[in-house]
Design a protein around this motif. Structure first.
Motif, PDB file in Angstrom:
ATOM      1  N   GLU A 125      -4.448   1.564  -1.432  1.00  0.00           N
ATOM      2  CA  GLU A 125      -5.545   2.301  -0.795  1.00  0.00           C
ATOM      3  C   GLU A 125      -5.477   2.271   0.736  1.00  0.00           C
ATOM      4  O   GLU A 125      -5.756   3.272   1.392  1.00  0.00           O
ATOM      5  N   PHE A 126      -5.094   1.114   1.297  1.00  0.00           N
ATOM      6  CA  PHE A 126      -5.273   0.953   2.745  1.00  0.00           C
ATOM      7  C   PHE A 126      -3.994   0.697   3.558  1.00  0.00           C
ATOM      8  O   PHE A 126      -3.990   0.893   4.767  1.00  0.00           O
ATOM      9  N   PRO A 186      -0.257   1.293   2.444  1.00  0.00           N
ATOM     10  CA  PRO A 186       0.809   1.577   1.461  1.00  0.00           C
ATOM     11  C   PRO A 186       2.209   1.458   2.060  1.00  0.00           C
ATOM     12  O   PRO A 186       2.844   2.460   2.340  1.00  0.00           O
ATOM     13  N   GLN A 187       2.681   0.227   2.216  1.00  0.00           N
ATOM     14  CA  GLN A 187       4.034  -0.026   2.701  1.00  0.00           C
ATOM     15  C   GLN A 187       4.758  -0.863   1.638  1.00  0.00           C
ATOM     16  O   GLN A 187       4.130  -1.682   0.956  1.00  0.00           O
ATOM     17  N   PHE A 215       6.538  -3.506   1.337  1.00  0.00           N
ATOM     18  CA  PHE A 215       6.437  -4.971   1.234  1.00  0.00           C
ATOM     19  C   PHE A 215       5.073  -5.454   0.743  1.00  0.00           C
ATOM     20  O   PHE A 215       4.890  -6.641   0.474  1.00  0.00           O
ATOM     21  N   TRP A 264      -4.851  -6.958   6.634  1.00  0.00           N
ATOM     22  CA  TRP A 264      -6.247  -6.522   6.544  1.00  0.00           C
ATOM     23  C   TRP A 264      -6.897  -6.985   5.246  1.00  0.00           C
ATOM     24  O   TRP A 264      -8.118  -7.164   5.176  1.00  0.00           O
ATOM     25  N   TRP A 291      -1.679 -13.616  12.522  1.00  0.00           N
ATOM     26  CA  TRP A 291      -1.289 -13.901  11.140  1.00  0.00           C
ATOM     27  C   TRP A 291      -0.003 -14.719  11.198  1.00  0.00           C
ATOM     28  O   TRP A 291       1.104 -14.161  11.176  1.00  0.00           O
ATOM     29  N   MET A 303      -5.978   1.270   9.221  1.00  0.00           N
ATOM     30  CA  MET A 303      -4.584   0.971   8.855  1.00  0.00           C
ATOM     31  C   MET A 303      -4.026   2.089   7.982  1.00  0.00           C
ATOM     32  O   MET A 303      -2.873   2.494   8.151  1.00  0.00           O
ATOM     33  N   ARG A 304      -4.861   2.603   7.082  1.00  0.00           N
ATOM     34  CA  ARG A 304      -4.420   3.709   6.237  1.00  0.00           C
ATOM     35  C   ARG A 304      -4.029   4.915   7.100  1.00  0.00           C
ATOM     36  O   ARG A 304      -2.996   5.561   6.865  1.00  0.00           O
ATOM     37  N   VAL A 328      -0.693   4.104   8.985  1.00  0.00           N
ATOM     38  CA  VAL A 328       0.513   4.172   8.139  1.00  0.00           C
ATOM     39  C   VAL A 328       0.917   5.627   7.899  1.00  0.00           C
ATOM     40  O   VAL A 328       2.107   5.949   7.830  1.00  0.00           O
ATOM     41  N   GLY A 383      11.448  -0.335   9.711  1.00  0.00           N
ATOM     42  CA  GLY A 383      11.038  -1.596   9.081  1.00  0.00           C
ATOM     43  C   GLY A 383       9.569  -1.633   8.719  1.00  0.00           C
ATOM     44  O   GLY A 383       9.122  -2.558   8.061  1.00  0.00           O
ATOM     45  N   GLY A 384       8.800  -0.605   9.157  1.00  0.00           N
ATOM     46  CA  GLY A 384       7.388  -0.555   8.788  1.00  0.00           C
ATOM     47  C   GLY A 384       6.473  -1.008   9.910  1.00  0.00           C
ATOM     48  O   GLY A 384       6.929  -1.450  10.960  1.00  0.00           O
ATOM     49  N   ILE A 385       5.170  -0.860   9.654  1.00  0.00           N
ATOM     50  CA  ILE A 385       4.165  -1.297  10.631  1.00  0.00           C
ATOM     51  C   ILE A 385       3.812  -2.739  10.299  1.00  0.00           C
ATOM     52  O   ILE A 385       3.132  -3.017   9.305  1.00  0.00           O
ATOM     53  N   ILE A 386       4.310  -3.659  11.119  1.00  0.00           N
ATOM     54  CA  ILE A 386       4.142  -5.085  10.865  1.00  0.00           C
ATOM     55  C   ILE A 386       3.406  -5.690  12.052  1.00  0.00           C
ATOM     56  O   ILE A 386       3.939  -5.770  13.153  1.00  0.00           O
ATOM     57  N   ALA A 422       1.767  -8.587  14.244  1.00  0.00           N
ATOM     58  CA  ALA A 422       1.864 -10.029  14.476  1.00  0.00           C
ATOM     59  C   ALA A 422       0.477 -10.580  14.794  1.00  0.00           C
ATOM     60  O   ALA A 422       0.240 -11.772  14.670  1.00  0.00           O
ATOM     61  N   ILE A 450       5.669  -5.789  15.400  1.00  0.00           N
ATOM     62  CA  ILE A 450       7.069  -6.227  15.421  1.00  0.00           C
ATOM     63  C   ILE A 450       7.938  -5.025  15.071  1.00  0.00           C
ATOM     64  O   ILE A 450       7.728  -4.370  14.037  1.00  0.00           O
TER      65      ILE A 450
END
Lengths: 178, 178
Positions: A31-32, A34-35, A37, A57, A88, B64-65, B68, B76-79, B81, B141
């Motif tokens: 839902e919030f 979607p990646q 990992f 989140w 985090w 965040m939704r 993304v 590598g995605g939205i990561i 830190a 990151i």
């Protein structure tokens, strides 16, 4: 239920525990956040996280759940104006069991709003091994004790809380690395 | 998909839109932030918020939704830190339609981790009236472009990302009040 006058720096508040399930990590992410990992064990293995990890989140939301059920009970509820810092330091995994510890860092009355003030609270979320998975320093809006006593006065102070006014975080706290 | 080398301060990224429904405000709050002003219109009316308002963590998750699904696509995605600052300047209400705007503030390679770096991004979530409902400055990151070219090299750089290392936010950004 505590008014601003009941809080002081150094006070600590603990919480119960909350289990983290793989299915909820995935459905929250669907839902919030979607990646890969956060959605799929196989694709997570080859990612930065080296395995399925909860969205940050989701961890923040679970921490709020722990906070609301904790011993920290400001009058008027837990109302965040924002925070100064959030980290985090390690991922949350399926099967983890989380709890949180909060410490009051600062208490200050509001000058423009004589009926309220702000407490600055550091909240650390830990896993079952006592390792921090989230650390944030937040600013909570707390009502001041009404000048006249009794139930009606308290109710009136609540009702007279006027339009939402942002409290801007001015300081920058440094959290010691664990 | 952008590597660290593809980002520079001043770049802006926009998102689509997301509608906020009263039922989801309440169900999110029931699970993560069970306080009267997020659960029940009548009790919310007499609260600080003067009406039903989404949990700040719900707003963060919705943002965040949007992020993304936005044009911001780090390799590598939205990561995240962590964050330097977060504010919720006004409540999110049922029926609001949110979108977000991100701006890259800073790009820096990691000294201890030559395969990655950090971009500092300010993300502002706005309602249908263009009013900010959330502002945060986060540190993402991002992988650096692999030295050797080709698909295998890129895959290898991902796989060799070692154990999770926290990136500690050192600076404190001030965001202009809206």
């Amino acid at each position: 239920m505590g008014y601003l006058e009941d809080f002081e720096p150094g006070q600590k508040f603990a919480s119960g525990r909350l289990s983290v399930e793989a299915a909820r990590i995935k459905s929250f992410a669907m839902e919030f956040d979607p990646q890969p990992f956060h959605l799929d064990e196989d694709r997570a293995r080859d990612s930065f996280f080296k395995g399925l990890a909860a969205s940050g989140w989701h961890t923040a939301a679970m921490t709020m759940r722990l906070l609301v059920a904790s011993e920290l009970k400001p009058a008027g509820g837990i109302i965040g104006a924002g925070f100064d810092e959030m980290r985090w330091p390690r991922p949350v995994r399926p099967g983890d069991e989380l709890h949180m510890e909060s410490e009051v860092l600062e208490v200050r009355p509001s000058k423009p709003r004589p009926d309220q003030g702000v407490i600055k609270v550091r909240t650390t979320t830990l896993n079952q091994n006592g390792e921090p998975v989230q650390i944030f320093v937040g600013n909570l809006i707390v009502l001041r004790r009404p000048v006249s006593s009794g139930r009606m006065a308290a109710k009136s102070a609540m009702s007279e809380t006027r339009a939402w006014t942002p409290v801007i975080a001015r300081s920058c706290n440094t959290i010691a690395s664990s």
